[in-house]
Design a protein around this motif. Structure first.
Motif: not given
Ligand SMILES: Nc1ncnc2c1ncn2[C@@H]1O[C@H](COP(=O)(O)OP(=O)(O)OP(=O)(O)O)[C@@H](O)[C@H]1O
Ligand SMILES: [Mg+2]
Lengths: 524, 254
Positions: A233, A236, A408, A410-411, A413-414, A416-418, B16, B50, B53, B56, B58-59, B76, B80, B82, B84, B86, B88, B150
């Motif tokens: 996920f 991808g 983690p 989410e690594t 994602e982190v 890509n986000i930042f 998915f 989802t 994301r 954002a 991401l997907i 991304p 914008v 994000f 998390f 947990d 992250a 963030a």
């Protein structure tokens, strides 16, 4: 034609013999590991003694100790049975250590609440074993067994042919067959043998280990599959952009070699020297005191002194060989690991492929490697490099893959986000994420390399044929051990081994413990 | 109309496996404007994370678009950010370096980045911890690092996926007011917040709008506007009226 059929049949039967010994050795290793590992994890006192011992034992070239053990075994159990017991014992010593570690770590990570529930219901020691400890350990045990199986295969050839002093022993097995076929220039037979070996490897993986994996992971299935989904996920569609990032990284790195950075380069070298001042000073001290020691010893006993001198000399050479090869392993395993963990969706498929590749031991390819490099300059060094490389690389890669869980989810994602890209992503995310795996992998890879020096540095046809030397480096500790073994000079062998142990312990102390502690402060 | 909103979610569908018969999200549309705080609530597993994301970048959605100030979000972007559930945080980076990750888009020099990150850490009461690794921090401190990371690059929109659910109530409360403060303070870049939450009271306390989702295949049941002044009093009749109302919508079968 008839000849070919009999050869094939013999090969099939002998491979079966080898496999029976492998299975017995694996079963034995698992049973012993369960007891030792659980005991070490549950008893503070046992832990203090067992774990460092296992640590050293797994780093030592057990192969070299073997002649002593053989003497003993054959003394007590004479005849073919004794020889077979000895061979199985040798395979066990190559398989057992990482299984013990696996058991120990699984038991250590059982949630406290589970143990408290067990106490609450007053489970006895037997039902605790049956209901908690063994089920908790088995998934890791199976995982480690797959690795152990490859290690066992690596030593198969060596375990089936061995000599103590002037006596040679062989048992029926594919290892002996392949060596024999290669020496008698029977290439058809050799290729058939390799194919049969490969088929056995694949069948074992899919018909034996895969069902076991499935069975013992059933309780964790949910966890495993969601994790899989997750990696799928998050990574991808990022493969292309990551490849782009990699190219950019290389470009920007090239730029950073420019003059403007000269000063920071000098500074960092200076800092490194400063940091390792202590180690440099200690090394110098060690070298000086060794020289003093040799002088003194020479006055007392010339023979001992020359043995000691030869040991140190050989160790120094092998050290360069082992660490040099390790450097190559490192350079390759870093990008491969990063690709596996961050850039591909198919990590599971790669792991399977690598497990199968890793099961094809350099030792059965050795005759071919030797032949095909025969005419090259430094041919023995090339042989040594190839064998050491193949014996170490998989540990690095499997260790990094195993450490995947502590990264983690989410690594990516982190990242890509930042918008973390290029050199920054490589330095701050990829490389650091795999560092713990690289460190544990390095320890075991180097241990495996040291183990393999005995095979890599010296290769003869003794035990099979007249004992022609086919590949032999100039100087090396593996070669020295082989020679002392062949000539039955057990005193010299003992001296070599003592020096070997000291070197390994010193390196553990100076290098690995330091790195482990660093990792501990971050992850502990 | 596009420019009036910072984020415009229009007709998003998603599955998915790419199969339109296995849709997780179906025709989701809502928007979030300047000074707005939008919460997304819905049954667990309905696709809230989802959704966030997809916003954002991401997907990619199966169909539909997400617009930021009228331009489609395809990956991304700097504006914008994000937060998390947990946290992250990267366990191998110390607090300072974790916050500096949030400055990766920026062209500042490394020492300027360090200064800016240190500034933020001071603002979030973490000044003594810049060299510490995440493993020694409490949950609340970790999430503060997550928020500092963030907002480091001065985003206009903050996306948050259950940012307070891993924290104890007291810590969560103080972070909630921090977020509201950031949203309403003109000196801080954040103009719009979209948050996923399980906690209806939290949603009512913070949001200007609450998007209520159904079970899978997930559609929007209703978008509720919360018309109360900040800070909102939980003991206010209207507050509990909103809470009850949203609960009822959540559990209603239609
Ligand atoms: N990679 C994936 N492949 C297939 N299905 C997935 C994948 N990731 C999540 N799902 C499923 O899609 C649905 C939506 O997941 P998502 O995490 O967005 O839900 P959520 O509303 O955030 O749930 P929660 O309340 O637990 O946080 C869930 O039913 C989940 O099981
Ligand atoms: Mg979620």
């Amino acid at each position: 034609m008839e000849n070919l059929i009999t050869t094939t049949l013999t090969l099939l039967i002998d491979t079966s013999y080898s496999w029976i010994r492998m299975f017995l050795a694996l079963g034995l290793s698992i049973v012993i590991s369960l007891f030792v590992g659980i005991y070490a994890a549950r008893s503070k006192r046992a832990e203090k003694i067992i774990m460092p011992l296992v640590d050293i034992l797994q780093t030592l070239p057990i192969l070299a100790f073997f002649p002593f053990a053989i003497y003993l075994v054959i003394l007590f159990v004479p005849g073919a049975v004794g020889v077979n017991v000895a061979v199985i014992g040798l395979i066990v010593t190559s398989m057992i250590w990482n299984i013990i570690f696996g058991v120990y770590e699984s038991i250590k990570t059982i949630p406290k609440a589970v143990l408290e529930v067990a106490d609450l219901y007053r489970l006895g020691i037997l039902s605790k074993l049956r209901k908690i400890f063994i089920p908790a350990a088995m998934p890791r045990v199976i995982g480690q067994s797959i690795l152990s199986w490859s290690i066992g295969l690596f030593y198969l050839v060596t375990s089936e042919i061995f000599s103590t002093g002037s006596t040679n022993y062989t048992v029926s097995g594919i290892g002996v067959d392949l060596t024999r076929l290669a020496f008698s220039d029977n290439y058809y037979g050799y290729i058939i043998g390799i194919v049969i070996f490969f088929c056995f490897v694949i069948i074992t993986r899919f018909a034996f280990f895969s069902p076991l994996e499935k069975y013992f992971n059933r309780t964790q299935k949910q966890y495993v599959s969601t994790e899989d989904d997750h990696t799928k996920f998050i990574s991808g569609g990022n493969v292309k952009s990551s490849a782009g990032a990699f190219v950019k990284y290389i470009k920007s790195n090239l730029r950073s070699f420019g003059l403007s950075n000269m000063r920071s380069w000098i500074n960092s070298i200076y800092a490194a020297v400063k940091e390792y001042r202590r180690i440099l000073a200690i090394s110098l001290l060690v070298v000086l005191s060794l020289i003093g020691f040799l002088y003194a010893l020479n006055i007392l006993n010339g023979t001992l002194a020359s043995y000691e001198y030869q040991s140190l000399y050989a160790l120094a050479y092998s050290f360069i060989r082992v660490w040099g090869t390790f450097f190559a392993i490192f350079l390759i395993s870093v990008p491969v690991s990063i690709y596996l963990i961050f850039l591909t969706k198919n990590i599971g498929r790669y792991v399977l492929l690598f497990q199968i590749l890793a099961s094809i031991p350099a030792t059965i390819l050795l005759p071919i490697i030797v032949r095909s490099t025969m005419s090259m300059p430094f041919h023995s060094e090339i042989v040594a490099f190839v064998v050491l490389f193949l014996s170490g690389i998989w540990y690095m890669i499997f260790s990094v893959i195993a450490s995947h869980g502590s990264i983690p989810s989410e690594t990516n994602e982190v990242k890509n986000i930042f918008g973390v890209r290029g050199l920054l992503a490589f330095k701050k995310i990829y490389l650091k994420a795999i560092t713990p795996g690289l460190i544990t992998g390095a320890v075991t890879a180097i241990a495996a390399e040291w183990n393999a020096t005995i095979v890599a540095e010296y290769f003869t046809s003794s035990g099979i044929q007249n004992g022609t030397v086919l590949s032999s480096v100039n100087i090396g500790v593996g070669k020295l051990l082989d020679l002392t073994l062949n000539s039955g000079n057990l005193l010299q062998m003992l001296i070599v081994l003592i020096n070997f142990v000291i070197l390994i312990v010193v390196i553990n102390r100076l290098v690995w413990n330091k790195l482990y502690n660093k990792v501990e402060t971050v992850y502990g | 109309m596009d420019n009036q909103f910072l984020i415009n979610v229009s007709n998003i569908s998603f599955s998915f496996d790419g199969n339109p018969d296995h849709k997780v999200l179906e025709n989701i549309s809502f928007a979030s404007g300047v000074d707005e705080f939008v919460s997304i609530v819905g049954p667990s597993g309905c696709g809230k994370s989802t959704m966030l994301r997809i916003i954002a970048g991401l997907i990619k959605p199966l169909s539909g678009k997400v617009l930021y100030k009228g331009t489609e979000i395809k990956h991304p972007i700097k504006d914008v950010a994000f937060v998390f559930q947990d946290f992250a945080l990267m366990p191998w980076l110390n607090v300072l370096d974790n916050v500096k990750l949030g400055l990766s888009y920026s062209d500042l020099s490394d020492s300027d980045k360090t200064n800016r990150a240190l500034d933020l850490l001071t603002k979030f009461g973490l000044s003594g911890f810049s060299g510490a690794y995440p493993n020694i921090l409490s949950g609340g401190m970790k999430q503060r690092v997550g928020i500092a990371r963030a907002i480091a690059s001065e985003p206009r929109v903050l996306l948050m996926d259950e940012p307070f659910s891993a924290l104890d109530e007291l810590t969560a409360n103080s972070l909630r007011s921090d977020i509201l403060f950031m949203l309403h303070n003109k000196d801080i870049s954040v103009n719009s917040v979209i948050m996923v939450t399980h906690n209806v009271e939290e949603a009512v306390e913070l949001s200007s709008h609450i998007v209520i989702l159904s079970e899978k295949p997930t559609k929007i049941k209703e978008i509720k506007e919360i018309d109360m002044k900040y800070p909102r009093n939980k003991h206010d009749k209207r507050f509990s009226g909103y809470v009850d109302d949203i609960y009822n919508t959540l559990i209603s079968q239609y």
